[in-house]
Scaffold this motif. Structure first.
Motif, short mmCIF file in Angstrom:
data_model
loop_
_atom_site.label_atom_id
_atom_site.label_comp_id
_atom_site.label_asym_id
_atom_site.label_seq_id
_atom_site.Cartn_x
_atom_site.Cartn_y
_atom_site.Cartn_z
N THR A 146 1.77 1.30 8.77
CA THR A 146 0.33 2.16 7.66
C THR A 146 -1.36 1.43 8.49
O THR A 146 -1.52 -0.21 8.66
CB THR A 146 0.49 1.27 6.58
N ASN A 188 1.77 -2.51 5.84
CA ASN A 188 2.75 -3.27 6.73
C ASN A 188 2.78 -1.91 8.72
O ASN A 188 1.06 -1.95 8.17
CB ASN A 188 4.48 -2.47 5.84
N ILE A 223 -5.02 4.21 4.58
CA ILE A 223 -4.98 4.38 4.24
C ILE A 223 -5.41 4.13 2.25
O ILE A 223 -5.44 3.93 1.31
CB ILE A 223 -3.24 4.26 4.07
N SER A 233 0.71 -1.28 0.32
CA SER A 233 0.29 0.06 0.10
C SER A 233 0.63 0.72 0.09
O SER A 233 0.50 2.70 -0.25
CB SER A 233 -0.98 0.56 0.89
N GLU A 234 1.64 1.71 0.55
CA GLU A 234 3.15 2.21 0.68
C GLU A 234 3.25 2.57 -0.65
O GLU A 234 4.09 4.09 -0.44
CB GLU A 234 4.11 1.69 1.68
#
Length: 242
Positions: free
Chosen positions: A125, A122, A129, A96-97
């Motif tokens: 996170t 992670n 998001i 996702s980052e």
């Protein structure tokens, strides 16, 4: 018997942690025991390690017909999505980052190829998001250790994200699977089971490193899970002893 007493849990061994000199032996045994295989793809940039590749997925295909799930730890996610689509990896899960600005296009490309799309969170996170595209995901993986290497410290606080994702799924009527990855072993089985993920990624500390023999290691894993959680394992279903 309600759903809390009779739950089907998917098991997905992490092939990064298997004994590669016993590759065929271990996968042949596990083919009748587990639901899928977890394949870590690391580029040496997103995390300071380099490991399995799309080529490895093709090798597993020669000895197993089970679904394969790629967990990408990479900086250029669209590039690796294309590589994994080319080898028809069943689940393609991006971090996702690094997905801001490309998440929708990657998910669309994966689905257009007839494959399933997942995202990985992670430890630092939060679920927020991924909310913009949560409704079109097939799987969400929660990392319960820092990514990149096996054997790192289990982060109990990450389990709250599994609970949160279950609540969102129920409230919105969604169908994504919730997977947890990291230090899935005797020390943590009870708290993991209480958080109720759908898929357990099991690695060296929970399976492959328990004994020198995969059959004995499997038996020990099942015994440890049953003793620590109060559930019993019955043909892929964990049942309460109540």
């Amino acid at each position: 018997m309600n759903n809390e007493q009779h739950r089907t849990i998917q098991l997905s061994p992490s092939l990064m942690t298997m004994d590669l000199d016993k590759f065929t032996e271990q996968i042949t045994f596990l083919n009748s025991k587990v639901n899928s295989y977890h394949v870590d793809i690391m580029d040496g940039h997103f995390v300071p390690n380099i490991t399995l590749s799309p080529w490895f997925i093709e090798q597993v295909r020669k000895v197993s017909s089970l679904p394969l799930s790629a967990h990408m730890m990479v900086t250029d996610a669209p590039f690796w999505v294309k590589q994994l689509i080319a080898v028809k990896c069943d689940y393609i899960c991006f971090p996702s980052e690094v997905a801001n600005g490309v998440a929708f296009s990657m998910i669309d490309d994966i689905h257009a190829a007839g494959l399933k799309a997942g995202v990985v969170l992670n430890p630092e996170t939060q679920v927020d998001i991924i909310k913009p595209y949560l409704d079109i995901l097939d799987k969400v993986t929660i990392m319960t250790i820092d990514p990149g290497f096996a054997g790192q410290r289990f982060l109990e606080s990450t389990l709250s994200k599994i609970v949160e994702l279950r609540q969102i799924r129920d409230e919105m009527g969604l169908s994504y699977h919730i997977e947890m990855d990291g230090s899935t072993n005797l020390k943590h089985w009870k708290m993991i089971a209480d958080a109720k993920p759908d898929v357990y990624v099991i690695g060296r500390s929970g399976l492959f490193g328990l004994t020198d023999n995969i059959e004995d290691s499997w038996s020990q894993m099942v015994d440890e899970y049953e003793r620590s959680t109060g559930y019993r394992f019955d043909n892929g279903v964990f049942r309460s002893d109540d």
